[in-house]
Design a protein around this motif. Structure first.
Motif, PDB file in Angstrom:
ATOM      1  N   GLU A 212       1.124  -0.833   0.040  1.00 13.48           N
ATOM      2  CA  GLU A 212      -0.111   0.269   0.024  1.00 13.48           C
ATOM      3  C   GLU A 212       0.694   1.104  -0.095  1.00 13.48           C
ATOM      4  N   VAL A 213       0.978   1.861  -0.976  1.00 14.67           N
ATOM      5  CA  VAL A 213       1.243   3.230  -1.021  1.00 14.67           C
ATOM      6  C   VAL A 213       0.645   3.793  -2.435  1.00 14.67           C
ATOM      7  N   LYS A 214       0.842   5.404  -1.278  1.00 13.85           N
ATOM      8  CA  LYS A 214      -0.323   6.544  -1.963  1.00 13.85           C
ATOM      9  C   LYS A 214       0.948   7.734  -1.851  1.00 13.85           C
ATOM     10  N   LYS A 215       0.832   8.994  -3.172  1.00 15.78           N
ATOM     11  CA  LYS A 215       1.838   9.856  -3.431  1.00 15.78           C
ATOM     12  C   LYS A 215       1.599  10.617  -2.042  1.00 15.78           C
ATOM     13  N   GLY A 216       3.483  11.414  -1.450  1.00 17.81           N
ATOM     14  CA  GLY A 216       3.881  11.951  -0.845  1.00 17.81           C
ATOM     15  C   GLY A 216       3.641  11.085   0.687  1.00 17.81           C
ATOM     16  N   ASP A 217       4.402   9.495   0.426  1.00  9.47           N
ATOM     17  CA  ASP A 217       4.953   8.821   1.183  1.00  9.47           C
ATOM     18  C   ASP A 217       6.655   8.976   1.309  1.00  9.47           C
ATOM     19  N   ARG A 218       7.190   9.128   2.376  1.00  9.03           N
ATOM     20  CA  ARG A 218       9.012   9.137   1.839  1.00  9.03           C
ATOM     21  C   ARG A 218       9.370   7.701   1.674  1.00  9.03           C
ATOM     22  N   LEU A 219      10.831   7.356   1.266  1.00  7.92           N
ATOM     23  CA  LEU A 219      11.966   6.775   1.543  1.00  7.92           C
ATOM     24  C   LEU A 219      12.892   7.274   2.396  1.00  7.92           C
ATOM     25  N   GLY A 233      19.399   5.202   6.552  1.00 11.43           N
ATOM     26  CA  GLY A 233      18.854   6.849   7.167  1.00 11.43           C
ATOM     27  C   GLY A 233      18.952   7.170   6.055  1.00 11.43           C
ATOM     28  N   VAL A 234      19.367   7.539   5.272  1.00 13.58           N
ATOM     29  CA  VAL A 234      19.933   8.881   5.026  1.00 13.58           C
ATOM     30  C   VAL A 234      18.653   9.281   4.047  1.00 13.58           C
ATOM     31  N   PRO A 235      17.536  10.471   3.812  1.00 17.24           N
ATOM     32  CA  PRO A 235      16.165  10.549   2.820  1.00 17.24           C
ATOM     33  C   PRO A 235      17.236  10.685   1.455  1.00 17.24           C
ATOM     34  N   VAL A 236      16.078   9.870   1.172  1.00 20.72           N
ATOM     35  CA  VAL A 236      16.075   9.477  -0.753  1.00 20.72           C
ATOM     36  C   VAL A 236      15.144  10.780  -1.473  1.00 20.72           C
ATOM     37  N   GLY A 237      13.745  11.033  -0.839  1.00 20.62           N
ATOM     38  CA  GLY A 237      12.995  11.694  -1.468  1.00 20.62           C
ATOM     39  C   GLY A 237      11.509  11.364  -1.216  1.00 20.62           C
ATOM     40  N   ILE A 238      10.638  11.831  -2.151  1.00 16.78           N
ATOM     41  CA  ILE A 238       8.609  11.785  -1.707  1.00 16.78           C
ATOM     42  C   ILE A 238       8.265  10.622  -3.489  1.00 16.78           C
ATOM     43  N   VAL A 239       7.124   9.721  -2.534  1.00 13.49           N
ATOM     44  CA  VAL A 239       6.356   9.203  -3.902  1.00 13.49           C
ATOM     45  C   VAL A 239       5.961  10.898  -5.143  1.00 13.49           C
ATOM     46  N   SER A 240       6.153  10.386  -5.492  1.00 13.38           N
ATOM     47  CA  SER A 240       5.306  11.218  -6.851  1.00 13.38           C
ATOM     48  C   SER A 240       4.215  11.056  -7.248  1.00 13.38           C
ATOM     49  N   ARG A 241       4.380   9.779  -7.605  1.00 12.76           N
ATOM     50  CA  ARG A 241       3.262   8.728  -8.819  1.00 12.76           C
ATOM     51  C   ARG A 241       3.651   7.449  -8.285  1.00 12.76           C
ATOM     52  N   PRO A 278      19.325   4.844  12.493  1.00 14.40           N
ATOM     53  CA  PRO A 278      18.468   5.721  12.802  1.00 14.40           C
ATOM     54  C   PRO A 278      17.022   5.231  12.026  1.00 14.40           C
ATOM     55  N   ARG A 279      17.302   4.819  11.318  1.00 17.06           N
ATOM     56  CA  ARG A 279      15.669   4.691  10.421  1.00 17.06           C
ATOM     57  C   ARG A 279      15.089   5.785   9.938  1.00 17.06           C
ATOM     58  N   ASP A 280      13.559   6.591  10.200  1.00 13.50           N
ATOM     59  CA  ASP A 280      13.393   7.671   9.521  1.00 13.50           C
ATOM     60  C   ASP A 280      13.381   9.090  10.631  1.00 13.50           C
ATOM     61  N   THR A 281      14.417   8.990  11.732  1.00 16.47           N
ATOM     62  CA  THR A 281      14.626  10.124  12.167  1.00 16.47           C
ATOM     63  C   THR A 281      15.582  11.478  11.398  1.00 16.47           C
ATOM     64  N   VAL A 282      16.367  10.698  10.491  1.00 11.55           N
ATOM     65  CA  VAL A 282      16.687  11.829  10.134  1.00 11.55           C
ATOM     66  C   VAL A 282      15.858  12.986   8.765  1.00 11.55           C
ATOM     67  N   LEU A 283      14.625  11.800   8.268  1.00 11.35           N
ATOM     68  CA  LEU A 283      14.246  12.461   7.670  1.00 11.35           C
ATOM     69  C   LEU A 283      13.104  13.765   8.004  1.00 11.35           C
ATOM     70  N   PRO A 284      13.118  15.159   7.449  1.00 13.26           N
ATOM     71  CA  PRO A 284      12.818  16.839   8.487  1.00 13.26           C
ATOM     72  C   PRO A 284      11.077  16.114   8.238  1.00 13.26           C
TER      73      PRO A 284
END
Length: 318
Positions: A212-219, A233-241, A278-284
């Motif tokens: 289950e994935v939707k636009k706006g989810d983060r990786l 744990g390094v932020p990659v990006g945001i699901v756009s499609r 660090p899992r998701d702690t580095v995400l903004p």
């Protein structure tokens, strides 16, 4: 006039009369008997003086103007020089402020993820190294840089080190078609692999075709064995499609990277991996949703509205 006895006598008389008039004028003050004669002389010779003055003053004014013009020119040149210096300083200060802001963001990511980083500056882009999306940074083996180290900046994943020299290193950017990194979805922990597509969004293949994935989810990065080439744990990006035609084995996503690969200046090479993921702690922090404004509608009685038993200003019929 010839020099005769009569002429010398006339000259002596004129000098004596002149001294007498001067003495009478001084003693008379404002009531001097010769004041009228003085005024008459002024009226007679004033226009001549004005004419001479008007003929002479433009020359004097022109000389003054040339002198002042030279002084103004020197001052103008000085001001222009000072202005240019200020602009240069302002530009330098703006650049320094921009770099400091980038460095602050990068240090925050390093602190949140507990990454040990070596700061570096981009000194060249990939045009000199072929058609790959690469860049050169000003640190190398002498600074402790090794092949297959993660490179990040204040926004997220930049790439990985591919070639190391004594004082410089080459970084393969995450949007290069030959770049692949393991990813993990925020919250759901769904795993996948992201690949670069140049100036297009990253392509991510999730291992779970039914995820289950939707636009706006983060990786974020999933991490590699022994933390090379990627730390977790390094932020990659945001699901756009999300590709709607998902298969049974994988699901395709398109991800807008956090990093702008055409605006890189200050980066950091991770020389020491974190002790734990660090899992998701580095995400903004996620932006707070903007509250929907409340619309208040006020109804004002019109001319045709019945108020107090009347309608249109006429008494109500029985």
């Amino acid at each position: 006039m010839r020099d005769t006895k009569e002429s010398r006598l006339l000259l002596v008389l004129l000098v004596a009369v002149a001294f007498a008039l001067i003495t009478v004028d001084i003693r008379g003050g404002q009531d001097s008997p010769v004041d009228g004669a003085r005024q008459a002389a002024a009226a007679a010779f004033g226009p001549i003086e004005d004419g001479v003055s008007s003929a002479v003053d433009p020359v004097g004014n022109a000389v003054s103007a040339v002198r002042d013009s030279g002084e103004r020119h020197d001052r103008l040149a000085e001001l222009e020089k000072e202005n240019a210096a200020l602009k240069a300083k302002l530009g330098s200060d703006d650049r320094n402020r921009s770099r400091l802001a980038q460095l602050d963001k990068m240090l925050k990511i390093a602190g949140d993820g507990q990454y040990g980083i070596k700061g570096a500056q981009v000194i060249a882009i990939g045009a000199a190294q072929g058609f790959s999306w690469t860049l050169t940074i000003d640190v190398g083996a002498d600074d402790g840089i090794q092949r297959d180290m993660t490179v990040l900046n204040g926004d997220g994943l930049v790439g990985r080190v591919t070639t190391v020299g004594p004082h410089t290193a080459t970084v393969l950017l995450a949007n290069d078609p030959d770049f692949t990194v393991g990813t993990r979805m925020e919250s759901t922990d769904e795993l996948g692999f992201a690949s670069g597509q140049g100036d297009r969004p990253l392509r991510v293949e999730l291992l779970n075709g039914k995820a289950e994935v939707k636009k706006g989810d983060r990786l974020v990065t999933f991490g590699s064995q022994a933390d090379k080439p990627f730390v977790p744990g390094v932020p990659v990006g945001i699901v756009s499609r999300v590709d709607p035609s998902g298969g049974d084995l994988t699901r395709t996503l398109y991800v807008t990277p956090y990093v702008s690969f055409t605006q890189l200046d200050v980066v950091g090479v991770v020389v020491q991996a974190p002790k734990k993921d660090p899992r998701d702690t580095v995400l903004p922090a996620k932006p707070k949703p903007t509250p929907t404004p409340t619309v208040t509608v006020t109804v004002t009685p019109g001319a045709g509205t019945s108020v107090g038993g009347q309608q249109d200003g006429r008494p109500e019929q029985q």
